[in-house]
Design a protein around this motif. Sequence first.
Motif, mmCIF file in Angstrom:
data_model
loop_
_atom_site.group_PDB
_atom_site.id
_atom_site.type_symbol
_atom_site.label_atom_id
_atom_site.label_comp_id
_atom_site.label_asym_id
_atom_site.label_seq_id
_atom_site.Cartn_x
_atom_site.Cartn_y
_atom_site.Cartn_z
ATOM 1 N N PRO A 115 0.836 -1.197 0.023
ATOM 2 C CA PRO A 115 0.075 -0.134 0.023
ATOM 3 C C PRO A 115 0.787 1.259 -0.108
ATOM 4 O O PRO A 115 2.133 1.189 0.516
ATOM 5 N N TRP A 116 0.328 2.467 -0.507
ATOM 6 C CA TRP A 116 1.014 3.690 -0.930
ATOM 7 C C TRP A 116 1.495 4.086 0.571
ATOM 8 O O TRP A 116 2.786 4.724 0.619
ATOM 9 N N TRP A 117 0.772 4.060 1.616
ATOM 10 C CA TRP A 117 1.313 4.570 2.923
ATOM 11 C C TRP A 117 2.596 3.748 3.632
ATOM 12 O O TRP A 117 3.115 4.311 4.428
ATOM 13 N N LEU A 118 2.472 2.458 3.097
ATOM 14 C CA LEU A 118 3.748 1.989 3.424
ATOM 15 C C LEU A 118 5.206 2.004 2.533
ATOM 16 O O LEU A 118 6.163 2.131 2.879
ATOM 17 N N MET A 119 4.531 2.281 1.335
ATOM 18 C CA MET A 119 5.614 2.511 0.174
ATOM 19 C C MET A 119 6.342 3.656 0.165
ATOM 20 O O MET A 119 7.715 3.634 0.275
ATOM 21 N N ILE A 120 5.613 4.780 0.410
ATOM 22 C CA ILE A 120 6.570 6.106 0.275
ATOM 23 C C ILE A 120 7.411 6.259 1.451
ATOM 24 O O ILE A 120 8.526 6.440 1.155
ATOM 25 N N PRO A 121 7.124 5.992 2.743
ATOM 26 C CA PRO A 121 7.888 5.917 3.826
ATOM 27 C C PRO A 121 9.114 4.919 3.654
ATOM 28 O O PRO A 121 10.350 5.249 4.056
ATOM 29 N N LEU A 122 8.724 3.806 2.923
ATOM 30 C CA LEU A 122 9.984 2.683 2.912
ATOM 31 C C LEU A 122 11.145 3.487 1.774
ATOM 32 O O LEU A 122 12.207 3.315 2.053
ATOM 33 N N LEU A 123 10.506 4.026 0.675
ATOM 34 C CA LEU A 123 11.414 4.755 -0.192
ATOM 35 C C LEU A 123 12.015 5.792 0.434
ATOM 36 O O LEU A 123 13.351 5.825 0.184
ATOM 37 N N ALA A 124 11.479 6.346 1.300
ATOM 38 C CA ALA A 124 12.161 7.692 2.064
ATOM 39 C C ALA A 124 13.123 7.101 2.835
ATOM 40 O O ALA A 124 14.480 7.580 2.809
ATOM 41 N N LEU A 125 12.954 6.072 3.656
ATOM 42 C CA LEU A 125 13.986 5.486 4.322
ATOM 43 C C LEU A 125 15.156 4.703 3.586
ATOM 44 O O LEU A 125 16.472 5.107 3.759
ATOM 45 N N LEU A 126 14.898 4.377 2.387
ATOM 46 C CA LEU A 126 15.966 3.766 1.407
ATOM 47 C C LEU A 126 16.694 5.187 0.833
ATOM 48 O O LEU A 126 17.976 4.856 1.049
ATOM 49 N N VAL A 127 16.232 6.075 0.814
ATOM 50 C CA VAL A 127 17.030 7.485 0.373
ATOM 51 C C VAL A 127 17.993 7.874 1.355
ATOM 52 O O VAL A 127 19.047 7.974 1.085
ATOM 53 N N LEU A 128 17.269 7.789 2.518
ATOM 54 C CA LEU A 128 17.874 8.126 3.774
ATOM 55 C C LEU A 128 19.264 7.491 3.990
ATOM 56 O O LEU A 128 20.301 7.838 4.081
ATOM 57 N N GLY A 129 18.912 6.004 3.702
ATOM 58 C CA GLY A 129 20.193 4.845 3.972
ATOM 59 C C GLY A 129 21.043 5.185 3.132
ATOM 60 O O GLY A 129 22.428 5.411 3.322
ATOM 61 N N VAL A 130 20.635 5.425 1.598
ATOM 62 C CA VAL A 130 21.733 5.294 0.405
ATOM 63 C C VAL A 130 22.606 6.926 0.359
ATOM 64 O O VAL A 130 23.617 6.943 0.318
ATOM 65 N N ALA A 131 21.562 7.997 0.445
ATOM 66 C CA ALA A 131 22.204 9.263 0.478
ATOM 67 C C ALA A 131 22.526 10.119 1.545
ATOM 68 O O ALA A 131 23.114 11.155 1.564
ATOM 69 N N ARG A 132 22.166 9.735 2.842
ATOM 70 C CA ARG A 132 22.230 10.214 4.106
ATOM 71 C C ARG A 132 21.744 11.746 3.961
ATOM 72 O O ARG A 132 22.336 12.625 4.585
ATOM 73 N N SER A 133 20.704 11.926 3.292
ATOM 74 C CA SER A 133 20.248 13.519 3.138
ATOM 75 C C SER A 133 18.769 13.797 3.425
ATOM 76 O O SER A 133 18.050 13.169 2.643
ATOM 77 N N VAL A 134 18.354 14.320 4.444
ATOM 78 C CA VAL A 134 16.896 14.338 4.845
ATOM 79 C C VAL A 134 16.180 15.018 3.578
ATOM 80 O O VAL A 134 15.034 14.935 3.293
ATOM 81 N N LYS A 135 17.070 16.199 3.412
ATOM 82 C CA LYS A 135 16.273 16.976 2.136
ATOM 83 C C LYS A 135 15.962 16.231 0.937
ATOM 84 O O LYS A 135 15.032 16.539 0.302
ATOM 85 N N LEU A 136 16.883 15.494 0.673
ATOM 86 C CA LEU A 136 16.642 14.734 -0.381
ATOM 87 C C LEU A 136 15.517 13.546 -0.568
ATOM 88 O O LEU A 136 14.805 13.328 -1.205
ATOM 89 N N ALA A 137 15.352 12.948 0.818
ATOM 90 C CA ALA A 137 14.408 12.218 1.083
ATOM 91 C C ALA A 137 13.098 13.019 1.130
ATOM 92 O O ALA A 137 11.786 12.442 0.459
ATOM 93 N N VAL A 138 12.921 14.194 1.567
ATOM 94 C CA VAL A 138 11.761 15.105 1.509
ATOM 95 C C VAL A 138 11.389 15.195 0.024
ATOM 96 O O VAL A 138 10.225 15.113 -0.389
ATOM 97 N N PHE A 139 12.315 15.602 -0.686
ATOM 98 C CA PHE A 139 12.010 15.864 -2.265
ATOM 99 C C PHE A 139 11.616 14.686 -2.816
ATOM 100 O O PHE A 139 10.619 14.754 -3.738
ATOM 101 N N VAL A 140 12.116 13.436 -2.515
ATOM 102 C CA VAL A 140 11.595 12.194 -3.278
ATOM 103 C C VAL A 140 10.200 12.017 -2.773
ATOM 104 O O VAL A 140 9.328 11.583 -3.737
ATOM 105 N N VAL A 141 9.877 12.174 -1.449
ATOM 106 C CA VAL A 141 8.487 11.817 -1.016
ATOM 107 C C VAL A 141 7.489 12.797 -1.709
ATOM 108 O O VAL A 141 6.311 12.447 -2.110
ATOM 109 N N ALA A 142 7.908 14.122 -1.721
ATOM 110 C CA ALA A 142 7.318 15.085 -2.583
ATOM 111 C C ALA A 142 6.765 14.880 -3.897
ATOM 112 O O ALA A 142 5.621 14.945 -4.284
#
Lengths: 351, 361
Positions: A115-142
């Motif tokens: 479900p989308w409400w699980l998928m989007i946070p998971l992708l955000a976590l993945l971005v945080l893990g790979v890039a270590r950037s909160v800004k980028l995670a927010v951008f991806v989620v948006a």
Amino acid sequence: MATYDGLFRTLGLEDWCARGDPAETSAAPQSMRDLLAQTRGEDPEAGIPLWDTPFPSLDALHESCAAIPQSRELTRGLEQGFLDIRHVLKAGLDPVTQPLSVALRNALWLFQETPWWLMIPLLALLVLGVARSVKLAVFVVATIAFLAFIDLYDEAMQTLSIIFVCAAICVAFGVPIGILMSRSDAMERGTIPILDMLQTLPPFVYLIPLIFLFSVTEPKLYGIAIILYAIVPVIRLTNLGIRLVDKEVIEAADAFGMTRRQKLWGVQVPLALPNIMAGVNQTIMMSLAMVVIASLVSAPGLGVLVLRGIRNLELGVGLVAGLGIVLLAVILDRVTKAALARVDKSTAARQ
Amino acid sequence: MSDTAETKIALRGLYKIFGAHPEEVLPLVRDEGMGKADLLEKHGHVLGLRDINIEMQAGKITVIMGLSGSGKSTLIRHLNRLFEPTAGEILVDGEDVMKYGEQDLRRLRRERMSMVFQKFALMPHRTVLENAGLAQSVRGAERKTLEAEATRWLDRVGLEGVGHQYPAQLSGGMQQRVGLARALAANSDIMLMDEAFSALDPLIRTDMQTLLLDLQAELSKTVVFITHDLDEALRLADHLVILKDGAIVQQGEPQHILLHPNDPYIVDFVSDINRARVLRVRSVMKKGAERENPTGVVDAEDTLESVIARSEGDTDAVYRVERDGKPVGVLEMRDLVRALVPMRPAEDTGEAGTAPLRAAM
């Protein structure tokens, strides 16, 4: 009469030519030009002016001499040849590539069922893990939220899942191939022409033989096309990265008695990592480019909408799907570049 | 150099030719004496080393000196077979290294020889501590042993508390200390140093030479040291080998080479040296002689400079030379002054028991 009749007559090959196909050597006018000449009352035997002389191509020569095959025989021959070995190829390739179909199906299922409400946070976590950037995670989620808002969520996830699978396979095969190339000059000389060909062949051309080999309902059809197209940069840059490692450091590794394996995993690969990461970035971007084209052979995702836009002249649908692809490209590029920069920075601090 | 010292490394008739077919042109060089320029022009091969014969004594520093292109870096890379010779023998502890298989060669590099490089060649992605412990980690030692050993040697070379940093964060001099610690931590008998201090500032270079001599007094390793700097060579060498165009011009005890150069090339080389500071009393004294009423007493290892200072320029002074408190000879100031002037290339006078091998030019 054809242009090169005289040539065969002089060479005394008329008999050999006649053995070709007697029906085609009849005196009946064959071409429009002959007919026109006839109606104008010109004598076809008078010959064709130098200006209009056709190149002695297969077709032109065939007109004068039936024993010479037409060009269409060549393409027909290729086709027949391919069809003849198709069963052998299929028998060999089918089982080998079956895991690709399984992986693609499962990835598609996973990305769509989550479900989308699980998928989007998971992708955000993945971005945080790979890039270590909160800004980028927010951008991806948006960005993903925006795509979902205009009802492109399912298509975007399909595209993303295909890219994940194909890019992962590209890295899994490309890095080892690049390592082998870096260790043997013969291997490098042999591989580079293949890579050049894969890179310059128009993407559509990959699809043609694949359609003959595999059923259009099987995901591996487009999976193979994407992998062949996208694997090139990661191979090239792995090879380059390892070859660029400082010769002095390699000499030191030898002088202290490192085995080849210790040298590879302890020195060469870590020092080549920035280049390898640049290759991974390129590979992901090329997967995205190909996944759109692959919608021609039933790859699901945003490409299907673009195709619908073209086929049905639905301008709006096509443009919005195109925008979705651009947004996906931007987030994939940003995330992999950020990961690359992180690797670069940690090596730059040391150099 | 004591006569009883055992030979640790011996090179016998070593040739190295670079090119596509070195074996084919080897006879031209070895039997017909073709020169470096001819070989390159007529056969497209580069002559790296020609008929190298050196005996390196255990526990001593052998310095190989030459200008760039003289083959000195090529030579040192043969000792651990980073380069393969075209012909000749390399004996380490009496064993022919050329007969080693891959396993034996790796063991030689891991346990019996370590190396220090001109450009440091540290692993940029590993910390200073991990770099210093390289030999240990290659051998598969445990992390604890590795860290203990690495820390011990880092401390010994004067790098306390930088273990967690990366090489790029250190200055050149400090990086080479890491390089030295890395070689020492291998606990090998033999240390190969390829222009190890050439890339450093003069002051730091002198520091590092002092450090090396201190370590050597303590550890007595067999050191093979490559340099293009004569001052450095004279300071460190127990045995000095001078290379030119891949061949040995002269080798022997450094003081002896300085006093009895056998080749115009070496005369040129040594002409700029401050001889008073390099030459020692033992090299110019009259051995075994006795003299009544000497002006004073000097030690055999004193430099001529210090004797001149003591004599206050009196050329009639005569000193008794002692070693460990026992008289070993007499030093006349006239001999001392004569020794300060560079000599023309002379035939070997046969003294001091280290007859230099005159190599073919």
